[in-house]
Motif scaffolding. Structure first.
Motif, PDB file in Angstrom:
ATOM      1  N   PHE A 176       0.852  -1.189  -0.056  1.00  0.00           N
ATOM      2  CA  PHE A 176       0.020  -0.097   0.009  1.00  0.00           C
ATOM      3  C   PHE A 176       0.858   1.448  -0.216  1.00  0.00           C
ATOM      4  CE2 PHE A 176       0.694  -1.153   4.372  1.00  0.00           C
ATOM      5  CZ  PHE A 176       0.925   0.125   4.810  1.00  0.00           C
ATOM      6  N   CYS A 177       0.354   2.330  -0.272  1.00  0.00           N
ATOM      7  CA  CYS A 177       0.938   3.594  -0.153  1.00  0.00           C
ATOM      8  C   CYS A 177       1.283   4.232   1.088  1.00  0.00           C
ATOM      9  CB  CYS A 177       0.266   4.809  -1.163  1.00  0.00           C
ATOM     10  SG  CYS A 177       0.123   4.344  -2.890  1.00  0.00           S
ATOM     11  N   ASP A 178       2.369   4.838   1.318  1.00  0.00           N
ATOM     12  CA  ASP A 178       2.824   5.543   2.588  1.00  0.00           C
ATOM     13  C   ASP A 178       3.923   6.273   2.148  1.00  0.00           C
ATOM     14  OD1 ASP A 178       2.751   6.333   5.004  1.00  0.00           O
ATOM     15  OD2 ASP A 178       3.480   4.927   6.162  1.00  0.00           O
ATOM     16  N   ILE A 179       4.098   7.477   2.908  1.00  0.00           N
ATOM     17  CA  ILE A 179       5.195   8.153   2.631  1.00  0.00           C
ATOM     18  C   ILE A 179       6.541   7.652   2.550  1.00  0.00           C
ATOM     19  CG2 ILE A 179       6.571  10.398   3.592  1.00  0.00           C
ATOM     20  CD1 ILE A 179       3.747  11.014   5.102  1.00  0.00           C
ATOM     21  N   PRO A 180       7.073   6.776   3.274  1.00  0.00           N
ATOM     22  CA  PRO A 180       8.541   6.405   3.119  1.00  0.00           C
ATOM     23  C   PRO A 180       8.717   5.666   1.751  1.00  0.00           C
ATOM     24  CG  PRO A 180       7.649   5.788   5.327  1.00  0.00           C
ATOM     25  CD  PRO A 180       6.506   6.290   4.579  1.00  0.00           C
ATOM     26  N   VAL A 181       7.653   5.093   1.292  1.00  0.00           N
ATOM     27  CA  VAL A 181       7.730   4.456   0.024  1.00  0.00           C
ATOM     28  C   VAL A 181       7.428   5.010  -1.180  1.00  0.00           C
ATOM     29  CG1 VAL A 181       7.575   1.868   0.949  1.00  0.00           C
ATOM     30  CG2 VAL A 181       5.576   3.204   0.135  1.00  0.00           C
ATOM     31  N   VAL A 182       6.548   6.212  -1.150  1.00  0.00           N
ATOM     32  CA  VAL A 182       6.087   6.997  -2.231  1.00  0.00           C
ATOM     33  C   VAL A 182       6.942   8.287  -2.464  1.00  0.00           C
ATOM     34  CG1 VAL A 182       4.130   8.556  -2.883  1.00  0.00           C
ATOM     35  CG2 VAL A 182       3.695   6.459  -2.016  1.00  0.00           C
ATOM     36  N   LEU A 183       7.233   8.895  -1.300  1.00  0.00           N
ATOM     37  CA  LEU A 183       8.163   9.891  -1.288  1.00  0.00           C
ATOM     38  C   LEU A 183       9.392   9.926  -2.434  1.00  0.00           C
ATOM     39  CD1 LEU A 183       7.787  13.019  -0.544  1.00  0.00           C
ATOM     40  CD2 LEU A 183       9.092  12.682   1.197  1.00  0.00           C
ATOM     41  N   PRO A 184      10.260   8.703  -2.163  1.00  0.00           N
ATOM     42  CA  PRO A 184      11.452   8.878  -2.861  1.00  0.00           C
ATOM     43  C   PRO A 184      11.275   8.589  -4.372  1.00  0.00           C
ATOM     44  CG  PRO A 184      11.447   7.149  -1.007  1.00  0.00           C
ATOM     45  CD  PRO A 184      10.143   7.741  -1.188  1.00  0.00           C
ATOM     46  N   LEU A 185       9.943   8.226  -4.911  1.00  0.00           N
ATOM     47  CA  LEU A 185       9.658   8.414  -6.245  1.00  0.00           C
ATOM     48  C   LEU A 185       9.631   9.530  -7.165  1.00  0.00           C
ATOM     49  CD1 LEU A 185       7.032   5.289  -6.196  1.00  0.00           C
ATOM     50  CD2 LEU A 185       9.481   5.324  -6.576  1.00  0.00           C
ATOM     51  N   ALA A 186       9.334  10.662  -6.279  1.00  0.00           N
ATOM     52  CA  ALA A 186       9.169  12.020  -6.757  1.00  0.00           C
ATOM     53  C   ALA A 186      10.364  12.274  -7.434  1.00  0.00           C
ATOM     54  CB  ALA A 186       9.010  12.880  -5.647  1.00  0.00           C
ATOM     55  N   CYS A 187      10.222  13.118  -8.694  1.00  0.00           N
ATOM     56  CA  CYS A 187      11.169  13.486  -9.670  1.00  0.00           C
ATOM     57  C   CYS A 187      11.525  14.898  -9.225  1.00  0.00           C
ATOM     58  CB  CYS A 187      10.896  13.257 -10.860  1.00  0.00           C
ATOM     59  SG  CYS A 187       9.272  14.145 -11.383  1.00  0.00           S
ATOM     60  N   ASP A 189      13.285  17.478  -5.516  1.00  0.00           N
ATOM     61  CA  ASP A 189      14.051  17.424  -4.270  1.00  0.00           C
ATOM     62  C   ASP A 189      13.187  17.304  -3.097  1.00  0.00           C
ATOM     63  OD1 ASP A 189      15.876  18.045  -2.257  1.00  0.00           O
ATOM     64  OD2 ASP A 189      16.017  20.073  -2.316  1.00  0.00           O
ATOM     65  N   THR A 190      13.306  16.026  -2.436  1.00  0.00           N
ATOM     66  CA  THR A 190      12.269  15.593  -1.401  1.00  0.00           C
ATOM     67  C   THR A 190      12.846  16.241  -0.059  1.00  0.00           C
ATOM     68  OG1 THR A 190      13.351  13.541  -1.385  1.00  0.00           O
ATOM     69  CG2 THR A 190      11.338  13.899  -2.844  1.00  0.00           C
ATOM     70  N   SER A 191      13.975  16.907   0.054  1.00  0.00           N
ATOM     71  CA  SER A 191      14.388  17.021   1.507  1.00  0.00           C
ATOM     72  C   SER A 191      13.508  17.847   2.387  1.00  0.00           C
ATOM     73  CB  SER A 191      15.727  17.779   1.323  1.00  0.00           C
ATOM     74  OG  SER A 191      15.473  18.919   0.762  1.00  0.00           O
ATOM     75  N   LEU A 192      12.936  18.933   1.934  1.00  0.00           N
ATOM     76  CA  LEU A 192      12.052  19.559   2.687  1.00  0.00           C
ATOM     77  C   LEU A 192      10.904  18.955   3.004  1.00  0.00           C
ATOM     78  CD1 LEU A 192      11.244  22.336   3.935  1.00  0.00           C
ATOM     79  CD2 LEU A 192      10.050  22.924   1.708  1.00  0.00           C
ATOM     80  N   ALA A 193      10.048  18.048   2.117  1.00  0.00           N
ATOM     81  CA  ALA A 193       9.010  17.159   2.427  1.00  0.00           C
ATOM     82  C   ALA A 193       9.452  16.201   3.557  1.00  0.00           C
ATOM     83  CB  ALA A 193       8.647  16.690   1.160  1.00  0.00           C
ATOM     84  N   GLN A 194      10.781  15.568   3.220  1.00  0.00           N
ATOM     85  CA  GLN A 194      11.020  14.694   4.466  1.00  0.00           C
ATOM     86  C   GLN A 194      11.242  15.256   5.667  1.00  0.00           C
ATOM     87  OE1 GLN A 194      14.395  13.202   2.296  1.00  0.00           O
ATOM     88  NE2 GLN A 194      13.494  11.244   1.553  1.00  0.00           N
ATOM     89  N   MET A 195      12.022  16.356   5.703  1.00  0.00           N
ATOM     90  CA  MET A 195      12.200  17.052   7.010  1.00  0.00           C
ATOM     91  C   MET A 195      11.051  17.230   7.734  1.00  0.00           C
ATOM     92  SD  MET A 195      14.301  20.449   8.005  1.00  0.00           S
ATOM     93  CE  MET A 195      12.855  21.515   7.195  1.00  0.00           C
TER      94      MET A 195
END
Length: 310
Positions: A176-187, A189-195
């Protein structure tokens, strides 16, 4: 937000090293899911139908039961479809919905356990004023605030995750979808979203945990002042079920979201077990150790079996 997204669906890959075990895992998860629905619905209806259980403690327990019905239902249908080979995909909107409801209900549970700890604190430390402090109006306001707070929590995390563009790949290493597995697929910079996601989840979990810890420190001090051993035993008994549920809740939160180093395989396994197995345990935790619930349930079963007896 949506105009910059080329991905229209995500593909579930499941958990690595589980190939060939789909049928067995499906039967196992289906058993847990059905037991979860039956057990929590039974508790909820028992509390609703029994006037002697219309107290703040059981009012919040009814909310926990409702949560444990809704939480596994967010991910179980798609997970079951994946395991029987019917569908390995989910739409972009469906994925966003899973993230929203998963974290909305997760935040709600966090707040709910905190309020339940406060309820036990008032019951044990201020028993003479319990009914006044935990009035029906106060319980209603707290419950509405809990669910609204959970909704706000889920909305912030979903916005942070899906405001980013997704151009591919679109393969999710989970059921299923959740942040730890979906966020790395973004094309992007995800650093702000991760933080911000880490901070959001961390602040909510830590704040609730500290409030729960404070409540139970006060409770323990009050219990130790009780002169009779029977009184101390009964006081500890009323809190043990709640503490067990908190342990099952905070364990996965700390393992998945608040660890410095991430382990995708461990995260996926913990999340799946937390979504399917943990909600099935609460009916056992709260009924096997609670005489009032067992007595009310027995009375209802007798009335159902003998409806015409006085």
């Amino acid at each position: 937000m949506r105009n910059y997204t080329s991905v229209s669906e995500f593909i579930f890959l499941g958990i690595s090293n589980t190939k060939g075990l789909g049928s067995m895992i499906f039967i196992l998860f289906l058993t847990f899911y059905l037991f979860t629905l039956l057990g929590n619905l039974t508790i909820f209806l028992t509390i609703l139908a029994s006037s002697n259980l219309h107290t703040p403690m059981y009012f919040f327990l009814g909310n926990i039961s409702m949560f444990d019905i809704l939480f596994p239902s967010v991910v179980s249908p798609k997970m079951m479809a994946f395991l029987v080979g019917r569908s390995h995909t989910i739409s972009y909107q469906g994925c966003a919905s899973q993230v929203f409801f998963y974290h909305t209900l997760g935040g709600t549970e966090c707040f709910l356990y905190t309020v339940m700890a406060y309820d036990r604190f008032v019951a044990i430390c201020h028993p003479m004023r319990y009914i006044v402090i935990m009035s029906h109006r106060v319980c209603t306001v707290l419950t509405v605030s809990i669910w609204l707070g959970g909704c706000l929590h889920g909305s912030v995390l979903t916005f942070l995750t899906f405001r980013l563009p997704y151009c591919g790949p679109n393969e999710v290493h989970n059921f299923f979808c959740d942040i730890p597995v979906v966020l790395p697929l973004a094309c992007a910079d995800t650093s702000l979203a991760q933080m911000v996601s880490f901070t959001n989840i961390g602040v909510v979990a830590l704040m609730c945990f500290l409030l729960i810890l404070t409540s139970y420190m006060r409770i323990v001090l009050s219990i130790l002042k009780i002169s009779s051993s029977e009184g101390r035993r009964r006081a500890f008994s009323t809190c043990s079920a709640h503490l067990t549920s908190i342990l099952f809740f905070y364990g996965p939160v700390f393992l998945v979201y608040l660890r410095p180093a991430s382990s995708p395989w461990l995260d996926s396994v913990v999340q799946v077990l937390n979504s399917i197995v943990t909600p099935s345990l609460n009916p056992l935790i709260y009924t096997l150790r609670n005489k009032d619930v067992k007595l009310a349930l027995k009375k209802i079963l007798v009335q159902v079996a003998h409806p015409f007896e006085s």
